[in-house]
Write a protein that holds these residues in place. Structure first.
Motif, PDB file in Angstrom:
ATOM      1  N   THR A   1       7.185  -2.705 -49.538  1.00 44.78           N
ATOM      2  CA  THR A   1       7.105  -2.707 -47.901  1.00 44.78           C
ATOM      3  C   THR A   1       7.669  -1.645 -47.571  1.00 44.78           C
ATOM      4  O   THR A   1       7.490  -0.963 -46.448  1.00 44.78           O
ATOM      5  CB  THR A   1       7.601  -4.275 -47.589  1.00 44.78           C
ATOM      6  OG1 THR A   1       6.827  -5.386 -48.025  1.00 44.78           O
ATOM      7  CG2 THR A   1       7.574  -4.244 -46.054  1.00 44.78           C
TER       8      THR A   1
ATOM      9  N   LYS B   1       1.852 -13.863 -48.795  1.00 46.87           N
ATOM     10  CA  LYS B   1       2.575 -13.543 -47.674  1.00 46.87           C
ATOM     11  C   LYS B   1       2.744 -11.943 -47.621  1.00 46.87           C
ATOM     12  O   LYS B   1       2.362 -11.124 -46.841  1.00 46.87           O
ATOM     13  CB  LYS B   1       4.090 -14.056 -47.723  1.00 46.87           C
ATOM     14  CG  LYS B   1       4.889 -13.316 -46.446  1.00 46.87           C
ATOM     15  CD  LYS B   1       6.096 -13.934 -46.542  1.00 46.87           C
ATOM     16  CE  LYS B   1       7.110 -13.287 -45.494  1.00 46.87           C
ATOM     17  NZ  LYS B   1       8.629 -13.936 -45.735  1.00 46.87           N
TER      18      LYS B   1
ATOM     19  N   GLN C   1      -1.049 -10.497 -47.156  1.00 46.68           N
ATOM     20  CA  GLN C   1      -0.990 -10.633 -45.608  1.00 46.68           C
ATOM     21  C   GLN C   1      -0.506  -9.458 -44.858  1.00 46.68           C
ATOM     22  O   GLN C   1      -1.054  -8.894 -43.785  1.00 46.68           O
ATOM     23  CB  GLN C   1      -0.770 -11.971 -45.042  1.00 46.68           C
ATOM     24  CG  GLN C   1      -0.988 -12.278 -43.663  1.00 46.68           C
ATOM     25  CD  GLN C   1      -2.635 -12.105 -43.275  1.00 46.68           C
ATOM     26  OE1 GLN C   1      -3.549 -12.676 -44.034  1.00 46.68           O
ATOM     27  NE2 GLN C   1      -3.211 -11.272 -42.293  1.00 46.68           N
ATOM     28  N   SER C   2       0.790  -9.084 -45.297  1.00 49.23           N
ATOM     29  CA  SER C   2       1.629  -8.211 -44.626  1.00 49.23           C
ATOM     30  C   SER C   2       0.945  -6.767 -44.424  1.00 49.23           C
ATOM     31  O   SER C   2       0.778  -5.912 -43.571  1.00 49.23           O
ATOM     32  CB  SER C   2       3.115  -8.042 -44.792  1.00 49.23           C
ATOM     33  OG  SER C   2       2.929  -7.337 -46.583  1.00 49.23           O
TER      34      SER C   2
ATOM     35  N   HIS D   1      -2.433  -6.479 -45.001  1.00 52.41           N
ATOM     36  CA  HIS D   1      -3.682  -6.672 -44.200  1.00 52.41           C
ATOM     37  C   HIS D   1      -3.114  -6.546 -42.584  1.00 52.41           C
ATOM     38  O   HIS D   1      -4.016  -5.772 -42.099  1.00 52.41           O
ATOM     39  CB  HIS D   1      -4.180  -7.932 -44.277  1.00 52.41           C
ATOM     40  CG  HIS D   1      -5.044  -8.179 -45.559  1.00 52.41           C
ATOM     41  ND1 HIS D   1      -5.207  -9.331 -46.369  1.00 52.41           N
ATOM     42  CD2 HIS D   1      -5.504  -7.126 -46.821  1.00 52.41           C
ATOM     43  CE1 HIS D   1      -5.730  -9.125 -47.440  1.00 52.41           C
ATOM     44  NE2 HIS D   1      -6.126  -7.849 -47.790  1.00 52.41           N
ATOM     45  N   ASP D   2      -2.076  -7.124 -42.487  1.00 54.26           N
ATOM     46  CA  ASP D   2      -1.636  -6.814 -40.844  1.00 54.26           C
ATOM     47  C   ASP D   2      -1.693  -5.624 -40.666  1.00 54.26           C
ATOM     48  O   ASP D   2      -1.812  -4.924 -39.475  1.00 54.26           O
ATOM     49  CB  ASP D   2      -0.365  -7.699 -40.671  1.00 54.26           C
ATOM     50  CG  ASP D   2      -0.586  -9.068 -40.831  1.00 54.26           C
ATOM     51  OD1 ASP D   2      -2.010  -9.664 -40.813  1.00 54.26           O
ATOM     52  OD2 ASP D   2       0.540  -9.867 -40.946  1.00 54.26           O
ATOM     53  N   ASP D   3      -1.171  -4.454 -41.499  1.00 55.13           N
ATOM     54  CA  ASP D   3      -1.017  -3.096 -41.340  1.00 55.13           C
ATOM     55  C   ASP D   3      -2.332  -2.353 -41.362  1.00 55.13           C
ATOM     56  O   ASP D   3      -2.547  -1.209 -41.366  1.00 55.13           O
ATOM     57  CB  ASP D   3      -0.098  -2.487 -42.380  1.00 55.13           C
ATOM     58  CG  ASP D   3       1.341  -2.791 -42.172  1.00 55.13           C
ATOM     59  OD1 ASP D   3       1.572  -3.138 -41.013  1.00 55.13           O
ATOM     60  OD2 ASP D   3       2.207  -2.657 -43.104  1.00 55.13           O
ATOM     61  N   GLY D   4      -3.403  -3.012 -41.706  1.00 54.48           N
ATOM     62  CA  GLY D   4      -4.656  -2.367 -41.564  1.00 54.48           C
ATOM     63  C   GLY D   4      -5.185  -1.865 -42.891  1.00 54.48           C
ATOM     64  O   GLY D   4      -5.970  -1.150 -42.996  1.00 54.48           O
TER      65      GLY D   4
ATOM     66  N   GLY E   1      -5.654 -12.984 -51.266  1.00 53.20           N
ATOM     67  CA  GLY E   1      -5.655 -11.675 -50.128  1.00 53.20           C
ATOM     68  C   GLY E   1      -6.053 -10.615 -50.965  1.00 53.20           C
ATOM     69  O   GLY E   1      -5.993  -9.367 -50.542  1.00 53.20           O
TER      70      GLY E   1
END
Length: 762
Positions: A209, A259, A262-263, A265-268, A330
């Motif tokens: 991350t 989690k 998903q993080s 994916h949230d960043d594209g 995910g």
């Protein structure tokens, strides 16, 4: 295909598919195979007229381009041969059965452990005018078996079964008909066309991350990330063997996988996990209880679920119990890292091919248009299961030198989506110039995936490089994302028209010998000709030299607007931050606006810049954009006679960003009516411009001065060269004076600019 296209005897059968493509079969049993094979999945071609002369002891088949001679006996060199007819480039070429092929080559299974070049397999095109696709050993394909998962089975009869390609120098036509025969390449998801980050490294959820945060802080766009094998447990009890195969998250490194995914994916970002499936599933794995129950394993004695995709029960469990639960968490697609040979329990069945077949088809069923795998090449027909992972190359100049040729030549066997380890994978030594040049190559590669081994001393993160290499690498990665509109349009073209994104230079002028002398030069889509730098720069002149062949017509340097008259081979010189990229006169190139090419993901951009280069007549480019199964096209047409630019937008405009803008960027002297080189345009609008050939002499003189100043050579030599460049006189006069004043490299740097000056005056 109609029955009239087949000529059948007691033990032979010829199927005339096109005037240049003929299937030839010989079977002692007199039985022939009509089913699908691992390679060939369609034999339905439009009917056409051809001539058959059937003598008692001889068969002649004559099409517009071929004359087949056959003595009705077992195939032999004297009894089966084909004459090529209507040849403009070759003199009465004849193929005899069994003769060695001399093709322009195709590709190879892997570059694992390679330092430099390796031999390549045969391709479909050849300067001799013919090639062979031998399908005799292919297994039969049953796509409906195993509840739609598919299966392969042995041929019930032994026969010789091959396809004669006699397309002479009609290379694109040969490639197109090969795709009709074997299947067109699938559409590669848009996200795969951006920058990938991958490294064999034991990341943690926190460290990965933080890594993504740093990429974002450096304004480096990414669209895809690969987590190598340390995502799963690798330090396992000795009784289970080694830890290369694994399917259970290492919770010490990734305590909350859903989690974490998903993080991303949230960043594209899209996410792939690496798997080495050879060791099957052992008792310590999270999925073992599910698989053991389905397969009836002896759990008391920890009986493993051995890897065996031939077993329908294992196949079902392999996906439903092992991979699908991870995808539900995910995981977007799988990096299949098969390195365990070519043998299975079924004769002739390559496990790599089977993995690619099952994994890609499973991805299609679950992910539709986002279907993708990353795996090695498993022979002809592998283009149906994109994309290719070429393996672990050495980090050397020799490896870089081979890679453009390797990647472009693969298109000769229809394999257009190689993903190389950009920057190299292993061994070698730290060389920032080498890494930069490799990443510049990545910008103009089918897939731009940065990857390296687990060494602490091999890094691809731009901030680990010294200045100016760090910023030049950032610029290269941003340039890749600017190209996404252009790349995706050519992705669609490859899928729908059978024209790969990358083609060797000789496809443009197959009859021109010079086109074959630049193995590292290739077309990148319809409008770009790329000659990447693959050698070290001169330490004295701080420029790198690359030999470029330019086809007929006028060409422009994509970055500098310098004009070059084509139909020639020329040495060009580029600084560390430059790549030789050329576009033909009249080219229209759509790019993402620069300020948007710093973001994660591969979303459709808000602003499209249309880069227009000087030309004549009417030129256009149609941009294709897809979203959720809907399509919108935007076409910019430039009329150099009326000096008008028009924009037409058709299809489902709902897929476009609500604030979509279009900007025309003029190159090489043309300007908008307000005398600026940029102008906004809206759908349905006509924009006036002033097109005139701008005198670029000042720009070329500035470049000459920059090159001279950058040289680490004597001041007197610099002054002499500069005086010559500023002086009057013809090109031959100046060239002769330069040869007396400087060494060949210095002369070459100046001659390129003089050539451009002459070209703009033509």
């Amino acid at each position: 295909m109609t029955t009239q296209q087949q000529i059948t005897g007691d033990k032979y059968r010829f199927t005339v598919l096109t005037p240049s493509l003929i299937r030839m079969e010989y079977s002692e049993s007199g039985q022939f195979e009509d089913g699908l094979t691992q390679v060939v999945i369609n034999r339905e071609f439009p009917a056409f007229d051809f001539k058959v002369i059937d003598y008692p002891d001889r068969l002649d088949i004559v099409t517009e381009f071929l004359h087949v001679h056959y003595n009705k006996q077992p195939f032999s060199g004297g009894g089966l041969y084909v004459e090529l007819l209507k040849s403009a480039s070759y003199w009465e070429q004849t193929w005899h059965y069994g003769q060695a092929l001399d093709t322009l080559k195709g590709t190879a299974r892997t570059l694992d452990g390679v330092n430099g070049a390796i031999p390549l397999g045969d391709g479909l095109v050849s300067r001799t005018g013919f090639s062979i696709l031998d399908d005799s050993e292919s297994l039969l394909l049953d796509n409906a078996a195993n509840d739609g998962q598919g299966a392969v089975k042995p041929r019930p009869i032994a026969e010789q079964d091959f396809y004669f390609f006699g397309y002479q120098d009609r290379y694109l036509e040969a490639l197109h008909d090969y795709y009709v025969l074997t299947g067109f390449p699938p559409l590669v998801p848009r996200f795969a066309l951006g920058n990938w980050w991958s490294r064999y490294w034991p990341y943690t959820e926190q460290s990965f991350t933080q890594l993504m945060d740093k990429f974002r802080d450096w304004h480096i766009p990414l669209s895809t990330v690969c987590i190598d094998m340390d995502w799963h447990l690798v330090d396992i009890p000795a009784q289970y063997g080694n830890g290369w195969t694994g399917y259970s998250w290492n919770k010490k490194l990734f305590p909350d996988p859903p989690k974490f995914l998903q993080s991303l994916h949230d960043d594209g970002l899209k996410v792939a996990l690496n798997v080495h499936p050879a060791s099957g599933v052992r008792a310590y794995e999270d999925a073992y209880p599910r698989m053991a129950k389905r397969l009836g394993l002896d759990t008391k004695n920890e009986q493993p679920a051995d890897f065996n995709l031939i077993d329908p029960n294992f196949l079902k469990s392999y996906f439903e119990d092992l991979h699908h639960p991870l995808e539900d968490e995910g995981v977007d697609f799988w990096w299949i890292d098969w390195q365990q040979g070519t043998e299975t329990g079924q004769k002739g069945l390559d496990p790599l091919w089977l993995l690619n077949y099952y994994h890609y088809n499973d991805s299609v069923r679950r992910h539709g248009q986002d279907a993708l795998i990353l795996s090695r090449y498993a022979g002809p027909g592998s283009h149906r299961y994109p994309i290719g992972f070429s393996g672990d190359t050495w980090i050397t100049w020799d490896s870089l030198q081979f890679q453009p040729y390797f990647t472009a030549t693969a298109s000769n066997i229809g394999y257009g989506w190689w993903s190389n380890d950009i920057g190299g994978h292993m061994a070698g030594q730290r060389d920032e110039e080498l890494e930069l040049r490799w990443m510049q190559l990545g910008v103009f590669s089918p897939i731009n995936r940065l990857h390296s081994s687990s060494s602490l001393f091999i890094n691809k993160e731009p901030w680990t490089f010294s200045a100016p290499y760090d910023q030049y690498i950032v610029q290269a990665l941003q340039a890749r994302h600017r190209l996404l509109p252009y790349l995706y349009t050519h992705d669609v073209r490859a899928h729908e028209e059978g024209i790969p994104l990358i083609l060797p230079a000789y496809y443009q002028e197959p009859g021109n010998d010079e086109a074959y002398q630049v193995p590292n030069e290739y077309f990148f889509g319809e409008k770009m000709l790329v000659a990447p730098v693959t050698t070290k720069q001169s330490p004295e002149y701080r420029m790198a030299k690359t030999s470029v062949w330019l086809p007929k017509g006028t060409w422009y340097d994509f970055y500098h607007d310098w004009a070059y008259q084509g139909d020639t081979t020329l040495d060009v010189y580029r600084a560390l931050n430059e790549t030789p990229v050329f576009v033909p006169a009249g080219a229209v190139i759509p790019l993402t606006a620069a300020d948007e090419a710093t973001q994660f993901g591969a979303a459709l951009p808000e602003t499209i810049e249309w880069h227009v280069f000087p030309g004549s007549g009417q030129q256009h480019f149609t941009l294709v954009e897809d979203q959720d199964g809907q399509r919108c096209t935007s076409t910019v047409t430039v009329d150099w006679t009326t000096e008008q630019v028009t924009l037409t937008v058709e299809g489902d405009t709902a897929v476009l960003p609500s604030n979509r803008q279009h900007v025309i960027v003029f190159h090489g002297g043309a300007v908008a009516a307000d005398s600026t080189d940029q102008a906004a345009i809206t759908a349905g609008q006509s924009l006036s411009f002033i097109g005139f050939p701008e005198d670029r002499t000042d720009d070329l003189q500035d470049e000459a001065l920059r090159r001279i100043k950058a040289a680490w050579t004597s001041t007197q030599t610099k002054e002499n060269v500069w005086r010559i460049m500023q002086g009057d006189g013809s090109l031959p006069h100046k060239l002769n004076a330069l040869r007396k004043a400087a060494d060949p490299f210095f002369v070459g740097m100046m001659y390129e600019l003089l050539y451009c000056q002459e070209s703009q005056e033509v």
